[in-house]
Design an enzyme around this catalytic site. Sequence first.
Site, PDB file in Angstrom:
ATOM      1  CB  SER A  94      -0.918   0.002   1.228  1.00 42.03           C
ATOM      2  OG  SER A  94      -1.562   1.249   1.301  1.00 42.03           O
ATOM      3  CG  HIS A 137      -3.984  -1.365  -1.711  1.00 43.16           C
ATOM      4  ND1 HIS A 137      -5.098  -2.099  -2.089  1.00 43.16           N
ATOM      5  CD2 HIS A 137      -4.393  -0.576  -0.686  1.00 43.16           C
ATOM      6  CE1 HIS A 137      -6.119  -1.763  -1.325  1.00 43.16           C
ATOM      7  NE2 HIS A 137      -5.724  -0.833  -0.466  1.00 43.16           N
ATOM      8  CG  ASP A 154      -5.339   2.623   0.853  1.00 45.01           C
ATOM      9  OD1 ASP A 154      -6.260   1.811   0.637  1.00 45.01           O
ATOM     10  OD2 ASP A 154      -4.263   2.306   1.397  1.00 45.01           O
ATOM     11  CG  MET A 193      -8.515   7.254   2.645  1.00 40.98           C
ATOM     12  SD  MET A 193      -7.543   7.295   4.148  1.00 40.98           S
ATOM     13  CE  MET A 193      -6.825   5.652   4.111  1.00 40.98           C
ATOM     14  CG  HIS A 202      -9.446   0.383  -0.691  1.00 40.91           C
ATOM     15  ND1 HIS A 202      -8.898   0.107   0.551  1.00 40.91           N
ATOM     16  CD2 HIS A 202     -10.793   0.357  -0.511  1.00 40.91           C
ATOM     17  CE1 HIS A 202      -9.857  -0.066   1.435  1.00 40.91           C
ATOM     18  NE2 HIS A 202     -11.023   0.091   0.819  1.00 40.91           N
ATOM     19  CG  MET A 236     -11.524   3.377   1.924  1.00 40.41           C
ATOM     20  SD  MET A 236     -10.004   3.327   2.883  1.00 40.41           S
ATOM     21  CE  MET A 236      -8.820   3.455   1.560  1.00 40.41           C
ATOM     22  CG  MET A 271     -12.002  -2.449   4.975  1.00 42.03           C
ATOM     23  SD  MET A 271     -10.462  -1.863   4.226  1.00 42.03           S
ATOM     24  CE  MET A 271      -9.455  -1.392   5.627  1.00 42.03           C
ATOM     25  CG  ASP A 273      -6.585  -2.739   2.841  1.00 40.86           C
ATOM     26  OD1 ASP A 273      -5.468  -2.531   3.361  1.00 40.86           O
ATOM     27  OD2 ASP A 273      -7.205  -1.889   2.173  1.00 40.86           O
TER      28      ASP A 273
HETATM   29  C1  DX5 Z   1      -6.622   1.583   5.476  1.00 36.23           C
HETATM   30  C2  DX5 Z   1      -6.183   1.293   4.073  1.00 36.23           C
HETATM   31  C3  DX5 Z   1      -5.085   0.296   3.969  1.00 36.23           C
HETATM   32  C4  DX5 Z   1      -3.791   0.733   4.615  1.00 36.23           C
HETATM   33  C5  DX5 Z   1      -3.134  -0.505   5.163  1.00 36.23           C
HETATM   34  O1  DX5 Z   1      -7.781   2.326   5.465  1.00 36.23           O
HETATM   35  O2  DX5 Z   1      -7.256   0.785   3.297  1.00 36.23           O
HETATM   36  O3  DX5 Z   1      -4.845  -0.090   2.623  1.00 36.23           O
HETATM   37  O4  DX5 Z   1      -2.905   1.363   3.720  1.00 36.23           O
HETATM   38  O5  DX5 Z   1      -2.044  -0.122   5.912  1.00 36.23           O
HETATM   39  P1  DX5 Z   1      -1.386  -1.076   6.997  1.00 36.23           P
HETATM   40  O6  DX5 Z   1      -0.872  -2.294   6.274  1.00 36.23           O
HETATM   41  O7  DX5 Z   1      -0.292  -0.226   7.565  1.00 36.23           O
HETATM   42  O8  DX5 Z   1      -2.441  -1.432   7.998  1.00 36.23           O
HETATM   43 ZN    ZN Z   2      -6.734  -0.092   1.240  1.00 36.58          ZN
END
Ligand code: DX5
Ligand code: ZN
Length: 217
Positions: free
Chosen positions: A8, A33, A35, A37, A66, A68, A137, A175
């Site tokens: 990620s 990956h 993310d 947000m 991903h 969110m 998750m 994840d």
């Molecule tokens: C959290 C993200 C994850 C995050 C995981 O909301 O969706 O993808 O980057 O990070 P680690 O592996 O540090 O928990």
């Molecule tokens: Zn993620």
Amino acid sequence: MNPLIAPSILAADFANLQSAIEMINSSEADYIHVDIMDGVFVPNISLGIPVVEAIHRHANKPLDVHLMIVEPDKYLSTFQKAGASHLTVHLEACPHLHRTVQGIKDLGCKAGVALNPHTPVRLLEDIIREVDLVLLMSVNPGFGGQKFIDNTYKKVNALSKLIVETGSHARIEIDGGVSMDNAGKLFSAGANILVAGNFVFSSKNPAETIKKLKNIV
Ligand code: DX5
Ligand code: ZN
């Protein structure tokens, strides 16, 4: 199926993204990956479309994006154009999930559905045959570096069972909080793809850590 690893990028040094991407390019990682947000669906804001485009310019691995965010339908085609090969939306953010999944596939992307830790796997019963990927998750979404939630193992078992029963081809991605402490158990339980942020990027040799995670079983 071979275990797959998706580092990620959220855990990388954002002022030095190119070197993080080059590390991933030359590692045994299978995806990057990414993310996204929005500060509404989750209590944090990460990165936006120009950054995804920049990552895509340097990456030689597919981008596993991903989302969110609320109302993801508005942005699916923008993220596809920015370079996403996998687009994962949250079930909790999609009142018309079937339409959203169809929309992702119409763009030529693999369609993923993510479930928050409290959302039961059984809610996927009537969509599982349509999806390419289910992202469970294993922390509450919004931040990297959180503690893995043990109830995830139970969900992997339930999801594996649902996939077999329905003849779905969906892959299982986990994840949040992934490390050497849980990776082997997750793959053995039926997970196909593990996302790892902090565990990879805070290690001394991230490429070596990716290799170890991938070869744990
Ligand atoms: C959290 C993200 C994850 C995050 C995981 O909301 O969706 O993808 O980057 O990070 P680690 O592996 O540090 O928990
Ligand atoms: Zn993620």
